[in-house]
Design a protein around this motif. Sequence first.
Motif, PDB file in Angstrom:
ATOM      1  N   GLY A 264       0.832  -1.190   0.000  1.00 18.32           N
ATOM      2  CA  GLY A 264       0.000   0.000   0.000  1.00 18.32           C
ATOM      3  C   GLY A 264       0.865   1.237   0.000  1.00 18.32           C
ATOM      4  O   GLY A 264       2.094   1.161  -0.034  1.00 18.32           O
ATOM      5  N   MET A 265       0.209   2.402   0.057  1.00 23.58           N
ATOM      6  CA  MET A 265       0.939   3.655  -0.040  1.00 23.58           C
ATOM      7  C   MET A 265       0.234   4.743   0.756  1.00 23.58           C
ATOM      8  O   MET A 265      -0.984   4.751   0.895  1.00 23.58           O
ATOM      9  CB  MET A 265       1.084   4.054  -1.501  1.00 23.58           C
TER      10      MET A 265
ATOM     11  N   LEU B 252       8.970   0.814  -0.399  1.00 22.32           N
ATOM     12  CA  LEU B 252       9.802   0.714   0.797  1.00 22.32           C
ATOM     13  C   LEU B 252      11.039   1.598   0.711  1.00 22.32           C
ATOM     14  O   LEU B 252      11.598   1.990   1.735  1.00 22.32           O
ATOM     15  CB  LEU B 252      10.239  -0.748   1.009  1.00 22.32           C
ATOM     16  N   ASN B 253      11.457   1.920  -0.499  1.00 21.21           N
ATOM     17  CA  ASN B 253      12.665   2.713  -0.723  1.00 21.21           C
ATOM     18  C   ASN B 253      12.339   4.207  -0.606  1.00 21.21           C
ATOM     19  O   ASN B 253      11.603   4.756  -1.436  1.00 21.21           O
ATOM     20  CB  ASN B 253      13.238   2.423  -2.112  1.00 21.21           C
ATOM     21  N   PRO B 254      12.871   4.887   0.419  1.00 18.54           N
ATOM     22  CA  PRO B 254      12.558   6.314   0.613  1.00 18.54           C
ATOM     23  C   PRO B 254      12.928   7.184  -0.583  1.00 18.54           C
ATOM     24  O   PRO B 254      12.347   8.244  -0.790  1.00 18.54           O
ATOM     25  CB  PRO B 254      13.390   6.688   1.845  1.00 18.54           C
TER      26      PRO B 254
ATOM     27  N   TYR C 244       4.210   9.231  -2.450  1.00 19.96           N
ATOM     28  CA  TYR C 244       3.665   8.148  -1.631  1.00 19.96           C
ATOM     29  C   TYR C 244       4.752   7.143  -1.269  1.00 19.96           C
ATOM     30  O   TYR C 244       5.597   6.805  -2.104  1.00 19.96           O
ATOM     31  CB  TYR C 244       2.561   7.413  -2.383  1.00 19.96           C
ATOM     32  N   GLN C 245       4.697   6.671  -0.032  1.00 22.41           N
ATOM     33  CA  GLN C 245       5.610   5.627   0.435  1.00 22.41           C
ATOM     34  C   GLN C 245       4.850   4.642   1.304  1.00 22.41           C
ATOM     35  O   GLN C 245       3.678   4.852   1.634  1.00 22.41           O
ATOM     36  CB  GLN C 245       6.745   6.259   1.245  1.00 22.41           C
ATOM     37  N   ARG C 246       5.547   3.575   1.677  1.00 23.51           N
ATOM     38  CA  ARG C 246       4.913   2.602   2.562  1.00 23.51           C
ATOM     39  C   ARG C 246       4.739   3.159   3.972  1.00 23.51           C
ATOM     40  O   ARG C 246       3.775   2.849   4.666  1.00 23.51           O
ATOM     41  CB  ARG C 246       5.745   1.320   2.649  1.00 23.51           C
TER      42      ARG C 246
END
Length: 261
Positions: free
Chosen positions: A147-148, A190-192, A203-205
């Motif tokens: 997700g995000m 997952l990668n910033p 968007y990120q995890r």
Amino acid sequence: MKKFFAVIFAVLLVCFLNETAFAQSLNDEHPSGEFKSIDSRDDNRSPPPWGFLGWEARVLKKGLLAPSVNDREALKGFLRGSNTGLIRLLPREFYDSEIYHVEKKLNIRGGGAYYSFVHLTHAFGYGSDIELDHNKLSVGFAAADYGMLTNLGDVPLEQITLADLRTKSIAAYRPARSESEARAERHQLLNPREGMTFDGFHYQRSVAVKENSTYLLRSIGYRTSDVLVAFRLVRQDPDGSVTIAWKLLKRYHTPELKRNH
């Protein structure tokens, strides 16, 4: 024989009354009634498994997970709307005794750090969509699920609808269909330094907790649910717990994953 049937009838009557009472308890918090899916045709929640404590009311009034009386009163108008709720999340590092080996303060898996916007429960493992851990909010916890999240800033939650330009692309996003694609999307989020960009928002995890901020969340759980949720972080308490007002913008058809051969 008549006595036998009388006993059977009595047992069935008790079961019916218990089920009715439980259903009513879900509605006590809101005049608008029981939680309804955005698309009732896709309201395909599976029956609760054995050992499941039951779906919660959209606003709890007692216990560690209950938002404060002041917050409940302040948001009374917002909570009259359908597909809305008010929850409190507890920091996993202080309450999840199974993982962090802290004192057990709550008899619920995950320590109250998780929530499912479809199954209406804090219990981890039943379609959990959000997690609070070390001052971060996260999404996507099992296998290829992902997700995000993004922080939209200090904007009124009422402004965020499917008609808003800020939701256009994330609402149209189609989940990965194969396991390899899903894991690739998960890895990117997952990668910033990577993440994904929709309508100018990154968007990120996982994202940082910030009071008086409104967030967008897309949570994709294969064979579980796929939802788009807008929520506002109303407050953060000294122990790190947060109170969140939320509304479900859209529930999609439950995604299926094609396994790699």
